[in-house]
Structures are given as structure tokens and as C-alpha cells.
Design an enzyme around this catalytic site. Structure first.
Site, short mmCIF file in Angstrom:
data_model
loop_
_atom_site.label_atom_id
_atom_site.label_comp_id
_atom_site.label_asym_id
_atom_site.label_seq_id
_atom_site.Cartn_x
_atom_site.Cartn_y
_atom_site.Cartn_z
N GLY A 127 37.56 75.11 32.90
CA GLY A 127 37.77 76.25 32.00
C GLY A 127 38.43 77.41 32.71
N GLU A 244 42.43 71.25 44.16
CA GLU A 244 43.18 70.73 43.03
C GLU A 244 44.65 70.53 43.40
OE1 GLU A 244 44.43 71.86 38.41
OE2 GLU A 244 43.29 73.29 39.61
#
Length: 396
Positions: A127, A244
Site C-alpha cells: 500500500g 524491491e
């Protein structure tokens, strides 16, 4: 830097290769090579096969249920699994929130979530991005108000990959609206199965709906779901983004797509000659293969760093890896020729077997090309990554 494999590393490569060939389900291999949609149960099957072997968390320390592998072993594992046709390991738990919990989480959070991540008993989503707050993530507007022993969260997230499958979200929310920019942001774990969470699909260029918008209306999270300190979420967000971006390099994916490209080039032309004999095609394949090997060395150098935080070097991997993934998809589409264009999104959901090069195999090349365009955007756009490199590495 020694670029040769040791006998132990060659033996490990053979072990991984044999395991993948023996244990990866044939139908899953066929889907992956044909660029068909990978479904929720497909991901779960492969994750749990690896977890049973003890390989469910390749990058985690042994004390948290990981393999404890070194950088070379992790890269060998990724390349061999991808080349065998395995789907990617879900990054949101293993490669994003997992490392954050290991470094910053409480013992209770580690005990509660880490083992469930390895077995995908909990499916996680990210999120971060919002409408108007993507690359400028610090401008996010989702609010988390502390009321008694819990946070009440309101806001909207977008481009939330696989949120329609998710049980949990790690969410960035503003807990101090008076603070500027990066200050006043917290990272909070949100149960996606509660009232007030709405997930709506976003249709993408390739005809899929992998990403979503997520609405949070008076959603609750107990205080123990806060990661680290309140208002210090930007620190944890940057750490997570480093992992990431390293993952976006996609070295295993590049090796597999290179193999698919070579297979497509072997298809018979109208003249009866292999397309791989065409000098222009051969030159393009040779050049992109050299770039994949260079990326492999770059990934290894960053992964072998003694620091557990890849930092701004992850931005280099993110840029180069995303560029190569797009280039490989483009070349596949060009080599497939007219077979690449008339793709049907419904065909990509089919349970067809892998039949090798030809129209049935290459029909998804255009869809894959469209889908790969996103790699230059997610994880922070490549333009933003160049700014990070200029400021934190070059020092301009």
C-alpha cells in the site's frame, strides 16, 4: 572478482536444476513458457513445494526460516528456477515486508508473520502509491488517526498488485498531518479481510487486471501493527524499496526470456530458413545476451556487498533490469512477427500445453510486450532512479 564457478557452486546449480525439473508441475511450466496468466493457486503450489524442501525463503537468514544462502547461491537458484519455467516467487512477503520485519519488527510481529509468509498462509500486498502520489510518494494523503488502542485509516491506494488475492497490506499512512514531506508517515499492517476495505481491478494494456485500486474507509489496525516508531515510516519504506528495486532487476526472468527469444528465432521462415540465421536478428540476440550477462555480474556485485541494505545501488539494478526486460519483450514481438499481434486475452487464460515456437506459442508476445512497459514505472520510475544515482552515488 572471480567470474568462474567453484565446484561447490556447480554442484549446487545441478541440485537446483534437478529439483526444478523433477518437482515443478508440468502444467505450471507450460503456462509460464507460453506467457499465460498465473493464477493464485499456481503461485501457492510452487511456494509450498519450495517450503516443503526448505527453500521457501531463499534470501532470509536461517534463524527466521530462510536458507542462509550466499549471494551466488541465491542468484543460481533464481536463474535455474526461472529457466525451468517456474513462476516468480511472490515478492511482497518474501522480498519486501519480510526483510523489514526481520530488521525493524517486534518479536511478536516476527513470530506472528514470518513463518506464514514462507508458506503463503498470508498473502501480502503493498500500500504505497496513491492517485497523485506515485514517484512523489512523500505526498501521500492516506491518514491514520490514533484512537485509543488502534489506528483508524482512511484513504486510497492504487496500482496495488494482486491486492484481490491479499490477506494483508503493509501500508504507508500519514500519522502527523502537520509534518512536512517525508516526516509524519508511518508503516502500518492492515488486515484486508475486514469491513471498509474495497478492492477494484484496473484493466491494463495486456488485457489483464493484475493491479487494483484499494479504498480504505474507517479501516482499523491495532497499535501493535505499527512497524517500528510512529512517524518514522519513511525510513522503513526506503529500506523496503531498496529490496524491491533489486528484485526488479529480474535476472532470472531475463535468462528465461532470452531462451524464449532464441526459441522463437528458430521458427521456420517462409523461405525455409531459420530466422536465427538472419544477420540482423542474430546480432540483436547476441547483443542482448551480452547485456544479460553483464546484468548478472552487476546483481552479484550488489548482492555480495556486506551491507544488508542495497541502498542507491539498487536503483542501478532497477534501471538496467527493467530496460532489459522491455528489450527482450520487444525483440520477442519483432521475431514473432504477425503472430505476435492478434493476441486474445481469453487465450492467455487457457490451460494449453506448451507446443514450442509457432503461432500458438508466440500469440502472447504482444501482450507480454505491453505488460513489460510497467517495469520502468513501478518501484519508482527510472527517471527518479537516475536522480537518486546522481545525488547519492555521483554526488551532483
Amino acid at each position: 572478482m572471480d567470474l568462474t564457478w567453484t565446484p561447490e557452486e556447480r554442484a549446487f546449480r545441478e541440485e537446483v536444476r534437478a529439483f526444478a525439473q523433477a518437482k515443478l508441475p508440468a502444467d505450471l511450466r507450460a503456462k509460464t513458457f507460453a506467457h499465460h496468466r498465473i493464477k493464485r493457486d499456481d503461485y501457492l503450489r510452487w511456494h509450498r513445494i519450495l517450503a516443503e524442501k526448505g527453500w521457501g525463503a531463499p534470501s532470509w537468514p536461517k534463524e527466521y526460516g530462510g536458507t542462509g544462502w550466499n549471494a551466488v547461491q541465491r542468484m543460481i537458484f533464481e536463474i535455474e528456477c526461472f529457466k525451468a519455467g517456474a513462476p516468480r516467487l511472490l515478492p511482497f512477503g518474501l522480498g519486501m515486508i519480510g526483510p523489514v520485519l526481520i530488521k525493524y519488527g517486534t518479536q511478536a510481529q516476527k513470530d506472528r508473520f514470518l513463518s506464514r509468509i514462507i508458506n503463503v498462509d498470508d498473502w501480502w500486498c503493498q500500500g504505497y502509491s496513491e492517485p497523485g502520489s506515485g514517484s512523489d510518494l512523500a505526498s501521500l494523503k492516506t491518514r491514520a488517526e490514533r484512537v485509543g488502542d488502534r489506528y483508524i485509516i482512511n484513504g486510497q491506494k492504487t496500482w496495488t498488485t494482486l491486492a484481490h488475492y491479499a490477506d494483508w497490506m503493509f501500508c504507508l499512512a500519514r500519522t502527523d498531518p502537520s509534518a512536512k514531506a517525508q516526516r509524519g508517515i508511518s508503516m502500518i499492517l492492515i488486515d484486508m479481510r475486514q469491513p471498509g476495505v474495497q478492492v477494484r481491478p484496473i484493466k491494463t494494456l495486456d488485457g489483464g487486471a493484475e493491479v487494483n485500486e484499494v479504498w480504505l474507509e474507517n479501516v482499523e489496525a491495532p497499535l501493535e501493527n505499527l512497524i517500528g516508531e510512529e512517524n518514522n515510516g519513511w525510513t522503513y519504506a526506503k529500506y523496503l524499496l531498496g529490496h524491491e528495486r533489486s528484485g526488479i532487476a529480474g535476472i532470472g526472468h531475463c535468462h528465461r526470456e532470452l531462451a524464449i527469444l532464441k526459441s522463437l528465432a528458430e521458427r521456420t521462415m517462409a523461405s525455409g530458413e531459420s530466422l536465427s540465421l538472419n544477420p540482423r536478428v542474430r546480432d540483436s540476440i547476441n547483443r542482448v545476451e551480452a547485456q544479460v550477462l553483464a546484468l548478472e555480474m552487476m546483481v552479484l556485485r550488489v548482492a555480495a556487498d556486506e551491507s544488508s541494505d542495497p541502498g542507491p545501488k539498487a536503483s542501478i539494478l532497477k534501471i538496467r533490469g527493467s530496460e532489459l526486460q522491455m528489450e527482450l519483450a520487444k525483440l520477442q514481438m519483432q521475431v514473432a512477427g504477425s503472430d505476435a499481434w492478434p493476441y486474445d486475452p481469453e487465450w492467455m487464460l487457457a490451460e494449453a500445453d506448451f507446443h514450442g515456437p509457432g503461432p500458438e506459442y508466440s500469440a502472447a508476445a504482444a501482450a507480454a510486450y505491453f505488460d513489460m512497459r510497467k517495469t520502468a514505472i513501478y518501484g519508482g520510475t527510472n527517471e527518479v532512479q537516475k536522480g537518486i544515482i546522481a545525488k547519492q552515488i555521483i554526488g551532483v
